[in-house]
Design a protein around this motif. Structure first.
Motif, PDB file in Angstrom:
ATOM      1  N   ALA A   1      87.911 -22.763 -17.018  1.00 17.13           N
ATOM      2  CA  ALA A   1      88.159 -21.390 -16.570  1.00 17.13           C
ATOM      3  C   ALA A   1      86.831 -20.754 -16.181  1.00 17.13           C
ATOM      4  N   ARG A   2      86.897 -19.883 -15.220  1.00 14.61           N
ATOM      5  CA  ARG A   2      85.686 -19.264 -14.728  1.00 14.61           C
ATOM      6  C   ARG A   2      85.983 -17.811 -14.372  1.00 14.61           C
TER       7      ARG A   2
ATOM      8  N   VAL B   1      89.901 -17.229 -13.522  1.00 13.76           N
ATOM      9  CA  VAL B   1      90.659 -18.273 -12.826  1.00 13.76           C
ATOM     10  C   VAL B   1      90.527 -19.577 -13.587  1.00 13.76           C
ATOM     11  N   ARG B   2      91.663 -20.190 -13.832  1.00 15.79           N
ATOM     12  CA  ARG B   2      91.657 -21.513 -14.454  1.00 15.79           C
ATOM     13  C   ARG B   2      91.861 -22.547 -13.346  1.00 15.79           C
ATOM     14  N   ARG B   3      91.148 -23.655 -13.460  1.00 10.35           N
ATOM     15  CA  ARG B   3      91.272 -24.680 -12.411  1.00 10.35           C
ATOM     16  C   ARG B   3      92.510 -25.525 -12.691  1.00 10.35           C
ATOM     17  N   VAL B   4      93.554 -25.313 -11.865  1.00  8.76           N
ATOM     18  CA  VAL B   4      94.800 -26.056 -12.082  1.00  8.76           C
ATOM     19  C   VAL B   4      95.335 -26.700 -10.809  1.00  8.76           C
ATOM     20  N   GLY B   5      94.861 -26.293  -9.656  1.00  8.16           N
ATOM     21  CA  GLY B   5      95.434 -26.829  -8.416  1.00  8.16           C
ATOM     22  C   GLY B   5      94.379 -26.919  -7.323  1.00  8.16           C
TER      23      GLY B   5
ATOM     24  N   HIS C   1     102.741 -17.474 -18.278  1.00  7.79           N
ATOM     25  CA  HIS C   1     101.664 -16.845 -17.531  1.00  7.79           C
ATOM     26  C   HIS C   1     100.486 -17.793 -17.455  1.00  7.79           C
ATOM     27  N   HIS C   2     100.042 -18.021 -16.272  1.00 15.11           N
ATOM     28  CA  HIS C   2      98.801 -18.782 -16.136  1.00 15.11           C
ATOM     29  C   HIS C   2      97.872 -17.979 -15.261  1.00 15.11           C
ATOM     30  N   CYS C   3      96.580 -18.305 -15.348  1.00 14.45           N
ATOM     31  CA  CYS C   3      95.652 -17.493 -14.572  1.00 14.45           C
ATOM     32  C   CYS C   3      94.875 -18.394 -13.628  1.00 14.45           C
TER      33      CYS C   3
ATOM     34  N   ALA D   1      96.728 -17.641  -3.453  1.00 10.45           N
ATOM     35  CA  ALA D   1      97.425 -17.648  -4.745  1.00 10.45           C
ATOM     36  C   ALA D   1      97.216 -16.307  -5.437  1.00 10.45           C
ATOM     37  N   ALA D   2      98.084 -16.054  -6.419  1.00 12.20           N
ATOM     38  CA  ALA D   2      98.068 -14.774  -7.125  1.00 12.20           C
ATOM     39  C   ALA D   2      97.138 -14.824  -8.331  1.00 12.20           C
ATOM     40  N   PHE D   3      96.359 -13.766  -8.511  1.00  9.03           N
ATOM     41  CA  PHE D   3      95.520 -13.626  -9.701  1.00  9.03           C
ATOM     42  C   PHE D   3      95.548 -12.173 -10.144  1.00  9.03           C
TER      43      PHE D   3
END
Lengths: 339, 281
Positions: free
Chosen positions: B24-25, B74-78, B279-281, B56-58
């Motif tokens: 996450a950053r 932001v978490r790195r997921v995609g 919920h993810h960020c 994407a939504a944040f």
């Protein structure tokens, strides 16, 4: 309604409209019915052509640019649309336009196209094969207050109903002197014709039973799961559906590869497995049964019926034509309406 | 000011970033035209475009200041977030929004804030408001997998000077495993009474378990708010991807009053999956 005329020949109206705008009408193109631009005036056939694609894409384009990203700036790209007319729109498709007008009321791209378009609807005076507008209450005569002009065929001659100011303005220069028709009489003609067509259409009762259940979420989930097994996620139904409105973003790189690009939106489908899946992997509708349930809910359930009484399904029957799994709307209504 | 429903982003520059939890950053962005966007409320979201990699939504961790600078976690997921993590400072991105319904403007009374994982992000601006309020007594319960996976370390450090922050862990060596629900006795004691309001954001299981525990303790559904995530694309209720019940999360949410959320989810009560809200960020 503003006025009613005994038009006589619909070709005359078409020729008049062609003088001031591009005209699109159902045409046979390579043996297939589709909306196409016409260069010469046409009459409308007694038995209307049924294009597999509704005129939806005249307003909600299958693929269109939303903005360009050029040299570090985002620039909105709105479509350039000159005056046009849709000629011979079927009542089911007309209801779909009203439904989408409401949904896309604040969408600049849709509005730009819609506001440049005159709509000339045509009552269906012969039953089509597989439509169920009488169940969804969208036909066989055109619902009032949507089209600019409505045509009604009677014994080879045409009544012209003027429904909007834009419709009246479009008739300027067309000689209609002495053609005024009596509104009550014309209304009775249309009502008699609609009753005749209704009698020719598929049996409404089992479909209406299915609709009543789906309206109120009274179809058991297990039923949707069984229907879901027959969905191959081909997206045929959502593609030909005149009210489906889902879209996805798509970035298209510029030709020079220098970082410039444009953002498009393209039609998408809620029946695709990835439609609602989130980046985290979480999926709010992981099974096909849930996805078809969502699709049919959106078309039928009470909370999606517009204030004008139009459902997300207008009964055009196109999804039954394209569905390889035999779970088009008419098939599903009949199935869930059968105990 | 641009049309709030516009599908065209405003340009912004990535001005700062630092690691803030596993994968996450924390990012800071600067809008090029600060006055061009409406002022967001806590809990609202924006759409971030990384040119060439989509949108994407944040959520806003820090709302835009007078100069148009704001923060997101932001978490790195995609693919989009992977591209964002590769961006250098000074890179141009696109921002649309604010979108959706924010958290209720609560600045008084006893307020319980319960977050799980990245769910702390959308609640952060609300905590900022509460910690400066003289009439509110707020408390944060924050659950995370481990110490390493905790996010918003600088924000939590600042909050601790003004309000209690209870931290619990799923898998932290040497620390007894606990969920936010396990911390409620301690939270009620520190608040010196039952909360008047509760704001919750986190994984589905955690949100619904916490909500159930709070209801069992007498908190009415109407005083309980959840922040829900779905796949948002257009932000204006048109593209269809974030449907929930008869609405769209990007418009009716992402903040839901609990009774409203249950009404939407309750249309298909036999679907066990229907009661999911991650919920993810």
């Amino acid at each position: 309604m503003i006025a009613i005329h005994r038009l006589g020949d619909a070709k005359r109206l078409c020729a008049h409209l062609l003088r001031s705008r591009a005209v699109y009408a159902p045409q046979l193109v390579d043996g297939e019915a589709r909306y196409a631009r016409i260069e010469a005036a046409i009459d409308l056939p007694e038995r209307a052509l049924r294009p597999l694609f509704s005129p939806k894409q005249a307003f909600f384009a299958e693929r269109e640019t939303l903005y360009r990203f050029e040299r570090g700036r985002f620039v909105t790209a709105l479509p350039e649309v000159s005056a046009q007319a849709l000629f011979g729109v079927a009542p089911c498709d007309l209801a779909a336009i009203a439904y989408q007008d409401r949904f896309f009321a604040a969408d600049a791209h849709y509005r730009r196209r819609r506001e440049a378009t005159l709509i000339v609807a045509a009552d269906c005076t012969r039953a089509c094969d597989g439509g169920f507008c009488h169940v969804m209450q969208t036909g066989p005569d055109a619902r009032p207050g949507i089209a600019d002009l409505v045509l009604h065929r009677e014994d080879g001659s045409w009544l012209l109903v003027v429904e909007s100011e834009a419709g009246a303005a479009a008739l300027h220069g067309l000689d209609l002197a002495g053609t005024d028709a009596d509104a009550g009489e014309a209304g009775a003609v249309r009502a008699r014709s609609a009753a005749r067509v209704r009698a020719e259409l598929v049996d409404a009762a089992p479909l209406a039973r299915g609709l009543a259940l789906a309206r109120n979420h009274a179809v058991p989930d297990a039923r949707w799961d069984a229907i879901g097994l027959q969905c191959v996620a081909c997206t045929g139904c959502t593609t030909v559906c005149p009210t489906c409105s889902c879209f996805a973003p798509r970035d298209v790189p510029g030709p020079d590869g220098g970082g410039d690009l444009h953002r498009e939106r393209v039609w998408d489908s809620c029946l695709l497995g990835g439609f609602a899946r989130e980046a985290s992997g979480h999926h709010p509708a992981p099974s096909p049964g849930q996805r078809v349930q969502r699709f049919f809910d959106h078309k039928l359930a009470a909370e999606y019926v517009s204030p004008e009484g139009i459902s997300g399904c207008v009964g055009c029957g196109r999804c039954d034509v394209v569905c390889p799994g035999s779970i088009g709307m008419r098939a599903v209504l009949a199935r869930v309406g059968t105990p | 000011m641009t049309d709030a429903r516009s599908l065209t982003p405003l340009a912004a520059t990535l001005v700062d970033r630092y690691d803030d939890g596993e994968d996450a950053r924390h990012f800071s962005f600067q809008l090029h035209e600060p006055g061009a966007a409406a002022a967001p409320a806590p809990g609202q979201f924006f759409m971030l475009t990384v040119p060439g990699h989509g949108e994407a939504a944040f959520t806003y961790v820090k709302l835009p200041d007078a100069h148009g600078r704001f923060d997101a976690l932001v978490r790195r997921v995609g693919t989009l977030t992977a591209a964002l993590f590769e961006l250098e400072q000074g890179a141009v991105v696109g921002v649309r929004g604010p979108f959706g319904r924010g958290l209720p403007a609560i600045d008084r009374g006893r307020v319980l804030i319960v977050a799980g994982g990245c769910g702390l992000a959308p609640l952060s601006p609300a905590v900022e408001v509460l910690r400066h309020s003289l009439e509110a007594r707020a408390l944060v319960v924050y659950g995370a997998r481990s110490r390493a996976s905790q996010v918003l370390s600088r924000e939590r450090a600042a909050w601790r000077s003004a309000l209690p922050v209870i931290e619990v862990f799923d898998h932290e060596p040497g620390v007894p495993r606990a969920t936010p629900v396990d911390a409620l006795d301690q939270a009620y004691a520190a608040l010196a009474g039952a909360p008047d309001h509760a704001l919750i954001c986190g994984p589905d299981v955690m949100m619904h378990a916490t909500a159930a525990a709070l209801l069992a303790r007498g908190l009415p559904q109407e005083r309980l708010w959840l922040s829900v995530e779905r796949r948002m694309h257009c932000g204006v209720g048109l593209c269809g991807h974030c449907y929930l019940g008869a609405g769209y999360v990007c418009v009716q949410g992402p903040t839901y009053r609990y009774d409203e959320l249950l009404r939407e989810l309750g249309r298909h009560p036999s679907r066990p999956e229907a009661l999911t809200a991650i919920h993810h960020c």
